[in-house]
Design a protein around this motif. Structure first.
Motif, mmCIF file in Angstrom:
data_model
loop_
_atom_site.group_PDB
_atom_site.id
_atom_site.type_symbol
_atom_site.label_atom_id
_atom_site.label_comp_id
_atom_site.label_asym_id
_atom_site.label_seq_id
_atom_site.Cartn_x
_atom_site.Cartn_y
_atom_site.Cartn_z
ATOM 1 N N ALA A 50 0.831 -1.205 0.000
ATOM 2 C CA ALA A 50 0.000 0.000 0.000
ATOM 3 C C ALA A 50 0.867 1.256 0.000
ATOM 4 C CB ALA A 50 -0.925 -0.008 1.219
ATOM 5 N N ALA A 51 1.945 1.246 0.795
ATOM 6 C CA ALA A 51 2.842 2.393 0.851
ATOM 7 C C ALA A 51 3.510 2.639 -0.495
ATOM 8 C CB ALA A 51 3.902 2.171 1.932
ATOM 9 N N MET A 52 3.933 1.554 -1.138
ATOM 10 C CA MET A 52 4.570 1.681 -2.447
ATOM 11 C C MET A 52 3.581 2.183 -3.489
ATOM 12 S SD MET A 52 6.790 -1.195 -4.460
ATOM 13 C CE MET A 52 7.701 -0.778 -5.945
ATOM 14 N N GLY A 53 2.333 1.730 -3.390
ATOM 15 C CA GLY A 53 1.316 2.188 -4.332
ATOM 16 C C GLY A 53 1.045 3.677 -4.205
ATOM 17 N N LEU A 54 0.966 4.175 -2.967
ATOM 18 C CA LEU A 54 0.736 5.599 -2.749
ATOM 19 C C LEU A 54 1.909 6.431 -3.248
ATOM 20 C CD1 LEU A 54 -0.851 5.622 0.828
ATOM 21 C CD2 LEU A 54 -1.959 6.341 -1.305
ATOM 22 N N ALA A 55 3.121 6.041 -2.846
ATOM 23 C CA ALA A 55 4.303 6.781 -3.275
ATOM 24 C C ALA A 55 4.483 6.708 -4.789
ATOM 25 C CB ALA A 55 5.543 6.240 -2.572
ATOM 26 N N GLY A 56 4.178 5.531 -5.360
ATOM 27 C CA GLY A 56 4.317 5.361 -6.796
ATOM 28 C C GLY A 56 3.363 6.235 -7.591
ATOM 29 N N ALA A 57 2.174 6.516 -7.036
ATOM 30 C CA ALA A 57 1.217 7.376 -7.734
ATOM 31 C C ALA A 57 1.764 8.793 -7.868
ATOM 32 C CB ALA A 57 -0.106 7.386 -6.984
ATOM 33 N N THR A 121 -2.810 11.784 3.945
ATOM 34 C CA THR A 121 -4.252 11.902 3.720
ATOM 35 C C THR A 121 -4.859 10.582 3.251
ATOM 36 O OG1 THR A 121 -4.034 14.244 3.192
ATOM 37 C CG2 THR A 121 -6.044 13.147 2.437
ATOM 38 N N PHE A 122 -4.132 9.878 2.396
ATOM 39 C CA PHE A 122 -4.710 8.677 1.781
ATOM 40 C C PHE A 122 -4.254 7.377 2.434
ATOM 41 C CE2 PHE A 122 -4.993 11.874 -1.576
ATOM 42 C CZ PHE A 122 -6.297 11.696 -2.005
ATOM 43 N N ALA A 123 -3.221 7.419 3.265
ATOM 44 C CA ALA A 123 -2.737 6.202 3.917
ATOM 45 C C ALA A 123 -3.716 5.744 4.997
ATOM 46 C CB ALA A 123 -1.362 6.446 4.528
ATOM 47 N N HIS A 124 -3.863 4.428 5.121
ATOM 48 C CA HIS A 124 -4.799 3.881 6.100
ATOM 49 C C HIS A 124 -4.222 3.909 7.520
ATOM 50 C CE1 HIS A 124 -6.545 2.258 2.369
ATOM 51 N NE2 HIS A 124 -7.678 2.219 3.050
ATOM 52 N N THR A 125 -2.898 3.823 7.651
ATOM 53 C CA THR A 125 -2.278 3.802 8.969
ATOM 54 C C THR A 125 -1.033 4.682 8.958
ATOM 55 O OG1 THR A 125 -0.811 1.931 8.497
ATOM 56 C CG2 THR A 125 -3.041 1.417 9.293
ATOM 57 N N ALA A 129 1.912 5.394 5.963
ATOM 58 C CA ALA A 129 2.295 6.761 5.593
ATOM 59 C C ALA A 129 3.800 6.965 5.739
ATOM 60 C CB ALA A 129 1.541 7.770 6.455
ATOM 61 N N ALA A 130 4.377 6.461 6.825
ATOM 62 C CA ALA A 130 5.811 6.635 7.063
ATOM 63 C C ALA A 130 6.636 5.899 6.001
ATOM 64 C CB ALA A 130 6.173 6.128 8.451
ATOM 65 N N GLN A 131 6.231 4.658 5.688
ATOM 66 C CA GLN A 131 6.955 3.907 4.662
ATOM 67 C C GLN A 131 6.827 4.564 3.292
ATOM 68 O OE1 GLN A 131 6.963 -0.479 4.585
ATOM 69 N NE2 GLN A 131 5.566 -0.415 6.329
#
Length: 455
Positions: A50-57, A121-125, A129-131
């Motif tokens: 999930a962290a990689m998906g957010l950062a990748g976007a 804002t979009f991270a679940h935990t 978010a930190a990762q």
């Protein structure tokens, strides 16, 4: 059958294929890096994915804008190469480099100021978010290296030497995979960095590619930078012209990206099985379709070179006719690959639910038709861009997204609640919507007289 004089003046189909295949394989490898990174990180668990998906976007948006500007530079270099003008080659390369570096600097500053807030804002935990933030900050090095590497890539592609850029990726991909594995899991004496290790692996691979391309440029093309003067009276005037040419191409990418994201949010309102089917097939549509798009991109490079040297209209028509025939062959191969993907979907993905498999097979008629109008539109778009008509191409893309695909997707999903096959069919409807304006503009023919280096 003997070739006419006009056909001798332009690249053959095999010559165009020689330009296209490295572009196609490079694009597949580029998409494959993302898939491989997710695969390598998957043992770390869902939070890391999930962290990689957010950062990748966020990072993907920066790289996409950079790629759009680089494609504009590639076209300008192809025009200059066709005119056999070292001054124009130098001007296009340095203008593209300056714009890339400036755009990257702005993007990095925006990420440093707002990136962590967006991920929070979009991270679940907090852990995700930190990762994600740590991964994104390291990945900014990839963006920085690519700002330079893509200018060298645009130079070689624009000069028709697409194999060099392919070899750059051929060197970088194993480095990315090997170093990422070592840094993610702490193998062979390397520190165990987890998700951030994947970002460091990507950064090392991008740096290696940049150094490889820079070394090739210095060894074979450094004389380009020794040319005197600029293609315009001053460098400032040349930079403004390059910027005006580039902005519509970047605007096209941004519009398409945001339109696709809006559609994905709308798709999320569908049933789980329908959304899963769309999420599975759309990356394949993009990946398998790269070969058709590579043929169109090669056509654009060759056409820019021909226009740059003032090729006569009959020769341009003869070349475009051959390019179009090749585009239909490429479209047929892409359609066959879509057929194979659908037939093998249950082997590619384990434990798919019957409802998801059924939904995938409803896409098949659309997938068999889609490559043909899409490929023909791409030939039109690349040809018009090669002639400098980038604003018209942008307007057609924006109209296809925001007057057709996005509103119809919302209408089909949110109001009519139609079956997923009708929703997916809008991918084809969008191409049919763009078909008349693209082809009418091309058939008008005034692009053949474009003074591409004097406009």
């Amino acid at each position: 059958m003997q070739k006419t004089d006009h056909e001798h003046d332009t690249p053959t189909s095999w010559g165009l294929f020689g330009l296209a295949w490295p572009l196609g394989l490079k694009a597949v490898m580029l998409h494959g890096i993302i898939v491989i990174d997710f695969y390598l990180v998957s043992p770390l668990g869902e939070p890391a994915l999930a962290a990689m998906g957010l950062a990748g976007a966020v990072a993907g948006l920066l790289l996409g804008v950079l790629l759009a500007f680089s494609n504009a530079t590639q076209i300008r270099i192809a025009q200059a190469f066709g005119a056999t003008g070292p001054t124009a080659l130098k001007t296009s390369f340095l203008c593209g480099l300056l714009i890339n570096v400036a755009a990257t600097a702005i993007g990095i500053m925006l990420v440093l100021f707002f990136g962590s807030q967006i991920i929070d804002t979009f991270a679940h935990t907090p852990e995700i978010a930190a990762q994600g933030t740590s991964y994104l900050y390291v990945f900014l090095l990839v963006v920085l290296f690519e700002a330079v590497a893509q200018c060298f890539e645009g130079h070689f592609n624009g000069c028709g030497r697409t194999k060099i850029t392919f070899f750059g990726f051929l060197i970088a991909v194993p480095i990315n995979i090997g170093l990422s594995i070592a840094l993610i899991y702490g193998l062979y004496g390397f520190p165990e960095l987890g998700l951030v290790g994947a970002a460091w692996g990507s950064a090392a691979a991008s740096a290696t590619r940049m150094i490889f391309l820079a070394a090739r440029f210095w060894r074979t093309d450094r004389h380009t930078l020794q040319a005197t003067g600029w293609s315009k009276p001053t460098f400032g005037a040349a930079l403004r012209r390059h910027w005006v040419f580039s902005v519509p191409i970047a605007g096209t990418f941004i519009s398409v990206t945001f339109g696709n994201q809006v559609c994905m949010l709308i798709y999320a309102k569908m049933s789980v099985f329908e959304f899963a089917a769309l999420a599975l097939i759309l990356p394949w549509v993009q990946t398998a379709g790269t070969f058709g798009m590579a043929w169109a991109q090669a056509t654009g490079i060759a056409m820019a070179q021909l226009l740059g040297k003032g090729t006569a209209e009959p020769a341009l028509d003869a070349f475009l006719s051959r390019a179009w025939r090749g585009a239909f062959v490429a479209a047929g191969l892409v359609a066959l690959s879509y057929l194979a993907i659908c037939l093998m979907s249950e082997r590619i993905y384990d434990n798919l639910q019957p409802e998801t498999v059924a939904a995938l097979f409803t896409f098949l008629p659309i997938l068999l038709i889609l490559p043909f109008p899409k490929g023909s539109n791409a030939i039109c778009g690349q040809t018009l861009r090669a002639s400098g008509d980038t604003v018209r191409v942008m307007n057609i893309f924006i109209a296809g997204q925001w007057l057709c695909k996005v509103p119809l997707t919302a209408f089909f999903v949110l109001y009519l609640d139609l079956h997923v096959a009708w929703v997916f069919a809008l991918v084809l409807v969008e191409e049919l919507f763009k078909f008349p304006p693209f082809h009418l503009r091309l058939l008008k023919g005034d692009w053949k007289n474009s003074q591409v280096l004097d406009d």
